[in-house]
Design a protein around this motif. Sequence first.
Motif, PDB file in Angstrom:
ATOM      1  N   VAL A  52      15.763   4.813   2.535  1.00  0.00           N
ATOM      2  CA  VAL A  52      14.848   4.309   1.195  1.00  0.00           C
ATOM      3  C   VAL A  52      15.782   4.748  -0.031  1.00  0.00           C
ATOM      4  CG1 VAL A  52      12.824   4.613  -0.289  1.00  0.00           C
ATOM      5  CG2 VAL A  52      12.854   4.747   2.131  1.00  0.00           C
ATOM      6  N   PRO A  53      16.178   3.804  -0.963  1.00  0.00           N
ATOM      7  CA  PRO A  53      17.135   4.228  -2.047  1.00  0.00           C
ATOM      8  C   PRO A  53      16.395   4.860  -2.957  1.00  0.00           C
ATOM      9  CG  PRO A  53      17.556   1.702  -1.548  1.00  0.00           C
ATOM     10  CD  PRO A  53      16.278   2.324  -0.679  1.00  0.00           C
ATOM     11  N   PRO A  54      17.009   5.841  -3.928  1.00  0.00           N
ATOM     12  CA  PRO A  54      16.299   6.628  -4.868  1.00  0.00           C
ATOM     13  C   PRO A  54      15.485   5.720  -5.684  1.00  0.00           C
ATOM     14  CG  PRO A  54      18.734   7.240  -4.665  1.00  0.00           C
ATOM     15  CD  PRO A  54      18.686   6.041  -3.762  1.00  0.00           C
ATOM     16  N   GLY A  55      14.499   6.193  -6.292  1.00  0.00           N
ATOM     17  CA  GLY A  55      13.694   5.247  -7.184  1.00  0.00           C
ATOM     18  C   GLY A  55      12.756   4.358  -6.731  1.00  0.00           C
ATOM     19  N   THR A 267      -4.863 -13.272  -4.885  1.00  0.00           N
ATOM     20  CA  THR A 267      -5.716 -12.628  -5.976  1.00  0.00           C
ATOM     21  C   THR A 267      -5.154 -11.073  -6.393  1.00  0.00           C
ATOM     22  OG1 THR A 267      -6.874 -11.120  -4.282  1.00  0.00           O
ATOM     23  CG2 THR A 267      -7.865 -13.423  -5.057  1.00  0.00           C
ATOM     24  N   PRO A 268      -5.212 -10.796  -7.684  1.00  0.00           N
ATOM     25  CA  PRO A 268      -4.591  -9.677  -8.127  1.00  0.00           C
ATOM     26  C   PRO A 268      -5.080  -8.375  -7.160  1.00  0.00           C
ATOM     27  CG  PRO A 268      -5.717 -10.939  -9.835  1.00  0.00           C
ATOM     28  CD  PRO A 268      -6.233 -11.563  -8.732  1.00  0.00           C
ATOM     29  N   LEU A 269      -6.212  -8.516  -6.781  1.00  0.00           N
ATOM     30  CA  LEU A 269      -6.388  -7.337  -5.495  1.00  0.00           C
ATOM     31  C   LEU A 269      -5.452  -7.409  -4.386  1.00  0.00           C
ATOM     32  CD1 LEU A 269      -8.165  -4.881  -4.871  1.00  0.00           C
ATOM     33  CD2 LEU A 269      -9.729  -6.700  -3.812  1.00  0.00           C
ATOM     34  N   GLU A 270      -4.706  -8.485  -3.970  1.00  0.00           N
ATOM     35  CA  GLU A 270      -4.111  -8.576  -2.930  1.00  0.00           C
ATOM     36  C   GLU A 270      -2.614  -8.261  -3.336  1.00  0.00           C
ATOM     37  OE1 GLU A 270      -3.228 -12.114   0.777  1.00  0.00           O
ATOM     38  OE2 GLU A 270      -4.382 -12.666  -1.223  1.00  0.00           O
ATOM     39  N   VAL A 271      -2.384  -8.375  -4.515  1.00  0.00           N
ATOM     40  CA  VAL A 271      -1.018  -8.280  -4.930  1.00  0.00           C
ATOM     41  C   VAL A 271      -0.864  -6.650  -4.950  1.00  0.00           C
ATOM     42  CG1 VAL A 271       0.593  -8.123  -7.236  1.00  0.00           C
ATOM     43  CG2 VAL A 271      -0.860 -10.427  -6.214  1.00  0.00           C
ATOM     44  N   SER A 272      -2.031  -5.964  -5.550  1.00  0.00           N
ATOM     45  CA  SER A 272      -2.305  -4.535  -5.694  1.00  0.00           C
ATOM     46  C   SER A 272      -1.938  -3.972  -4.331  1.00  0.00           C
ATOM     47  CB  SER A 272      -3.541  -3.939  -6.301  1.00  0.00           C
ATOM     48  OG  SER A 272      -3.567  -4.430  -7.725  1.00  0.00           O
ATOM     49  N   SER A 273      -2.575  -4.694  -3.188  1.00  0.00           N
ATOM     50  CA  SER A 273      -2.803  -4.123  -2.010  1.00  0.00           C
ATOM     51  C   SER A 273      -1.159  -4.096  -1.180  1.00  0.00           C
ATOM     52  CB  SER A 273      -3.580  -4.882  -1.130  1.00  0.00           C
ATOM     53  OG  SER A 273      -3.631  -4.866   0.411  1.00  0.00           O
ATOM     54  N   CYS A 274      -0.374  -5.339  -1.531  1.00  0.00           N
ATOM     55  CA  CYS A 274       1.010  -5.471  -1.337  1.00  0.00           C
ATOM     56  C   CYS A 274       1.632  -4.331  -1.933  1.00  0.00           C
ATOM     57  CB  CYS A 274       1.463  -6.625  -1.894  1.00  0.00           C
ATOM     58  SG  CYS A 274       3.074  -7.164  -1.382  1.00  0.00           S
ATOM     59  N   ARG A 275       1.645  -4.103  -3.296  1.00  0.00           N
ATOM     60  CA  ARG A 275       2.196  -3.000  -3.750  1.00  0.00           C
ATOM     61  C   ARG A 275       1.710  -1.641  -3.286  1.00  0.00           C
ATOM     62  NH1 ARG A 275       4.496  -1.508  -8.995  1.00  0.00           N
ATOM     63  NH2 ARG A 275       4.272  -3.590  -9.794  1.00  0.00           N
ATOM     64  N   LYS A 276       0.648  -1.435  -3.026  1.00  0.00           N
ATOM     65  CA  LYS A 276       0.231  -0.081  -2.289  1.00  0.00           C
ATOM     66  C   LYS A 276       0.680   0.061  -0.861  1.00  0.00           C
ATOM     67  CE  LYS A 276      -3.640   2.640  -1.047  1.00  0.00           C
ATOM     68  NZ  LYS A 276      -5.177   2.685  -0.815  1.00  0.00           N
ATOM     69  N   HIS A 277       0.983  -1.034  -0.228  1.00  0.00           N
ATOM     70  CA  HIS A 277       1.729  -0.881   1.079  1.00  0.00           C
ATOM     71  C   HIS A 277       2.838  -0.429   1.204  1.00  0.00           C
ATOM     72  CE1 HIS A 277       3.192  -2.517   5.024  1.00  0.00           C
ATOM     73  NE2 HIS A 277       3.993  -3.263   4.427  1.00  0.00           N
ATOM     74  N   TYR A 278       3.769  -1.074   0.324  1.00  0.00           N
ATOM     75  CA  TYR A 278       5.191  -0.906  -0.031  1.00  0.00           C
ATOM     76  C   TYR A 278       5.438   0.448  -0.264  1.00  0.00           C
ATOM     77  CZ  TYR A 278       6.577  -5.756   1.634  1.00  0.00           C
ATOM     78  OH  TYR A 278       6.746  -6.722   2.475  1.00  0.00           O
ATOM     79  N   ARG A 279       4.485   0.920  -0.993  1.00  0.00           N
ATOM     80  CA  ARG A 279       4.695   2.266  -1.848  1.00  0.00           C
ATOM     81  C   ARG A 279       4.320   3.462  -0.631  1.00  0.00           C
ATOM     82  NH1 ARG A 279       4.527   6.983  -3.055  1.00  0.00           N
ATOM     83  NH2 ARG A 279       4.043   7.958  -4.819  1.00  0.00           N
ATOM     84  N   ILE A 280       3.400   3.132   0.356  1.00  0.00           N
ATOM     85  CA  ILE A 280       3.084   4.091   1.483  1.00  0.00           C
ATOM     86  C   ILE A 280       4.402   4.005   2.385  1.00  0.00           C
ATOM     87  CG2 ILE A 280       1.508   4.279   3.349  1.00  0.00           C
ATOM     88  CD1 ILE A 280      -0.793   3.387   1.834  1.00  0.00           C
ATOM     89  N   LEU A 281       4.696   2.792   2.620  1.00  0.00           N
ATOM     90  CA  LEU A 281       5.729   2.692   3.821  1.00  0.00           C
ATOM     91  C   LEU A 281       7.171   3.368   3.116  1.00  0.00           C
ATOM     92  CD1 LEU A 281       6.715   1.116   6.218  1.00  0.00           C
ATOM     93  CD2 LEU A 281       7.528  -0.578   4.876  1.00  0.00           C
ATOM     94  N   ALA A 282       7.399   3.189   1.777  1.00  0.00           N
ATOM     95  CA  ALA A 282       8.572   3.875   1.372  1.00  0.00           C
ATOM     96  C   ALA A 282       8.438   5.415   1.101  1.00  0.00           C
ATOM     97  CB  ALA A 282       9.025   3.133  -0.233  1.00  0.00           C
ATOM     98  N   ALA A 283       7.309   5.865   1.013  1.00  0.00           N
ATOM     99  CA  ALA A 283       6.841   7.207   0.871  1.00  0.00           C
ATOM    100  C   ALA A 283       7.263   7.876   2.061  1.00  0.00           C
ATOM    101  CB  ALA A 283       5.724   7.554   0.462  1.00  0.00           C
ATOM    102  N   ALA A 284       6.599   7.203   3.390  1.00  0.00           N
ATOM    103  CA  ALA A 284       6.442   7.672   4.776  1.00  0.00           C
ATOM    104  C   ALA A 284       8.102   7.609   5.168  1.00  0.00           C
ATOM    105  CB  ALA A 284       5.863   6.679   5.404  1.00  0.00           C
ATOM    106  N   SER A 285       8.733   6.763   4.924  1.00  0.00           N
ATOM    107  CA  SER A 285      10.218   6.660   5.318  1.00  0.00           C
ATOM    108  C   SER A 285      11.109   7.737   4.801  1.00  0.00           C
ATOM    109  CB  SER A 285      10.754   5.270   5.016  1.00  0.00           C
ATOM    110  OG  SER A 285      10.006   4.272   5.491  1.00  0.00           O
TER     111      SER A 285
END
Length: 293
Positions: A52-55, A267-285
């Motif tokens: 995971v690159p910085p930032g 929907t905007p909710l699905e977009v927020s879910s997508c953002r959250k998914h990658y946030r969790i994945l990046a943090a875990a990695s």
Amino acid sequence: AAAAAAAAEASGKLDNIDRTDLSSKDTLSKSDSMTRTRSKQKSQEEPKRRKVPPGVVEDFDAGNWLSDSSISWAACSLAESGGSSSSSRSSPGNAFPKSVEIMDPAMAFWLAMQDDLKDLEEAKKSMKLQDVELMLCPINDSRDASSADTGLHWTLLVCWCPRGSRPGAGAAGTSCPWRRFRHYDSLGKGTFDPGFRQATKVAARLAGKPVEVEMGKCPRQANFYDCGVYVLLFAEIIAQTFLQSSPSASLDDSDLTSWEARLNSVTPLEVSSCRKHYRILAAASRKEEYTVR
């Protein structure tokens, strides 16, 4: 005699201590070697996580614009997993085949800025375009070649041909199999937007000649920072729909119906879910990287 006996006894004790110490060290050495062997075997069995690159973790926090590194890292993660938890129709666990590729945004930007024909041909040859049926290109509207992350908006260029129709490994390395090019913009700025002009340049560089780039139908974002997340979600939906299509399908507008119907249901909710998914994945990695260190 008494002194000699005492010396012999002391020597025997020291000899026993030395042997015990050597035995202990030998046991520890064997144990350490076995641990390293198990660790090596485990690392070989487990798939390597992309660094995971910085930032990147911070970029996926709510309200932040995605950088080139974030788009690139998430796109690679998507291609390796085949889906995300953000889409109810996704099927994580099956990596995209070689016929479906998400271009690194840095490469897309380089193609738009590059005028040297020799360099272009060499780059295209290394990309093995003849093996790709669907190419998804994240487009940054920046025109500043001297600095990274200077753009204001992300869009998606889609290049494709019917499944099963690509020339294959026997064809020339720079031949372009795609016959359709379509641009998706979650702000709907139109053909006069810098992003569309950038996408048109990339398409022409890939095809080796000017081509028609159509405007795709897609939902509109409700803010000015989620464009990168829309690009990731659009790429996921289009790739999965394409892979579910029948081989050698026709190229008329009916082929777009299935994926554009799905795109327009985002929907905007699905977009927020997508953002959250990658946030969790990046943090875990990232956490795993620090644990390994």
